[in-house]
Design an enzyme around this catalytic site. Sequence first.
Site, mmCIF file in Angstrom:
data_model
loop_
_atom_site.group_PDB
_atom_site.id
_atom_site.type_symbol
_atom_site.label_atom_id
_atom_site.label_comp_id
_atom_site.label_asym_id
_atom_site.label_seq_id
_atom_site.Cartn_x
_atom_site.Cartn_y
_atom_site.Cartn_z
ATOM 1 N N ARG A 172 -7.176 -60.443 -6.689
ATOM 2 C CA ARG A 172 -8.632 -60.660 -6.967
ATOM 3 C C ARG A 172 -9.349 -59.377 -7.789
ATOM 4 O O ARG A 172 -9.958 -59.808 -8.470
ATOM 5 C CB ARG A 172 -9.541 -60.876 -5.612
ATOM 6 C CG ARG A 172 -9.091 -62.228 -5.067
ATOM 7 C CD ARG A 172 -9.577 -62.314 -3.630
ATOM 8 N NE ARG A 172 -9.579 -63.666 -3.313
ATOM 9 C CZ ARG A 172 -9.905 -64.404 -2.132
ATOM 10 N NH1 ARG A 172 -10.193 -63.201 -1.105
ATOM 11 N NH2 ARG A 172 -9.433 -65.547 -1.950
ATOM 12 N N LYS B 39 -2.552 -78.117 9.531
ATOM 13 C CA LYS B 39 -3.167 -79.191 10.295
ATOM 14 C C LYS B 39 -3.884 -80.288 9.161
ATOM 15 O O LYS B 39 -4.281 -79.963 8.160
ATOM 16 C CB LYS B 39 -4.459 -78.805 11.073
ATOM 17 C CG LYS B 39 -4.143 -77.911 12.261
ATOM 18 C CD LYS B 39 -5.321 -77.441 12.770
ATOM 19 C CE LYS B 39 -5.125 -76.766 14.284
ATOM 20 N NZ LYS B 39 -6.055 -76.058 15.033
ATOM 21 N N GLY C 103 -11.335 -72.281 0.108
ATOM 22 C CA GLY C 103 -12.250 -73.209 0.317
ATOM 23 C C GLY C 103 -13.084 -74.000 -0.873
ATOM 24 O O GLY C 103 -13.271 -75.153 -1.095
ATOM 25 N N GLY D 207 -5.646 -69.743 -0.485
ATOM 26 C CA GLY D 207 -5.309 -68.774 0.077
ATOM 27 C C GLY D 207 -3.733 -68.679 0.252
ATOM 28 O O GLY D 207 -2.989 -67.798 -0.432
#
Length: 418
Positions: free
Chosen positions: A34, A220, A399, A376
């Site tokens: 980053r 999930k 996200g 990520g």
Amino acid sequence: MKIDSYDFNGKRAIIRVDFNVPLNDKFEVTDDTRIRAAIPTIKKVLEKGGSVILMSHLGRPKKNNDMKFSLEHIVSAVEQRLGVKVKFAGDCMGEKAAEMAKELKPGEVMMLENLRFYAEEEGKPRGLAEDATDEQKAEAKKAVKASQKDFVKKLASYADVYINDAFGTAHRAHASTALIADYFPNDKMFGYVMEGELKAIDGVMENPQRPFVAIIGGSKVSTKITILEKLMEKVDSLIIGGGMTYTFMAAQGGKVGNSICEPDMFPTALEILKKAEAKGVKMIFAEDALCADAFSEEANTKTCPSNDIPDGWEGLDIGEKAKKSFRDHILGCKTILWNGPVGVFEMNKFATGSKAVAEVIAEATAQGAYSLIGGGDSVACINKFGLADKVSYVSTGGGALLEYMEGKELPGVAAIRK
Ligand code: AMP
């Protein structure tokens, strides 16, 4: 306003970067992706005669001055990458920060302290008693919203121009990611990270070369439903990997042993399969799984069909047959999107499936496919295997990437565009 055409000469630019990087227990940066990503934007301002005020969050501090989360830890990593001294303000609001910003000369760089040391950054009250009444909660929220205005105004007062280059937090309507933009109606813009991200994602979602495959892994189904549904409208095929596999298997009557499984998601999983069929989207699951008798690097392992795993065993990676079928399919595609590892890649024993996926994406890219890697964990994965520069684009957003692909308006993007 575009960063390439803006005249930064003599101007102070406040740049919202995403320096939320991982640190080890000695507070050293363990992955500087980053930081490296933000360098071109910073350099552009400096080369054009401007000065730079960097602001970011780091981690999730719950109070001011929790020095574990101080951005001071990353100053030297930024200096190394940038090749310019970075003055550290040690604060966001105090006199020192204001003074430092005022005295900043062209070519100079300063960095504010972790924005999340202030509740005003997120606009959420802190330190509320667990048994606080709704009234007390509402009161506290009102108070932090009121002081947020002063916080934003103060940050804005340091600079002449605002650049948002933090794609990773663009889905948050925070002080530094969205609200501050209002103070710069004619002097706000995206940095190169943001420009690159939006271009890459728009390209894939709006105008992909076909066939278009999305490989969605992770743990999930519940966290990926919206994106699975959105992708269904865009892709030709969907490869499902990782822990999600077992919810799909069990929903169809398979045996998944101790594998991660979400029974409350069975109806959703079946619905997704039905939708895929109706839309003609090919769903590809791992035929076999590398199973372990414990969630551990030392566990015993054996390969089982993904829908026939004995009790006491759990699927932690894809098997050899799955590696081959994923490979054959991916090599035939022209656009590839990858989000989420297909196994527990953090343990070497269960990383070979994700490694195989990363390698075949690199191979397909070399043959002319466009590949976008995001989220990520997939980024950590592609870095772990040293293949980040062998794919077309590695997104810095987790996200934010998913929400943007889901078609949601990101506050950090809207604040610049409006
Ligand atoms: P997500 O954040 O949903 O993309 O999930 C990423 C996590 O999924 C990683 O930490 C992986 O270790 C985990 N994961 C991948 N495959 C499995 C699996 N078969 N069982 C349990 N966890 C998994």
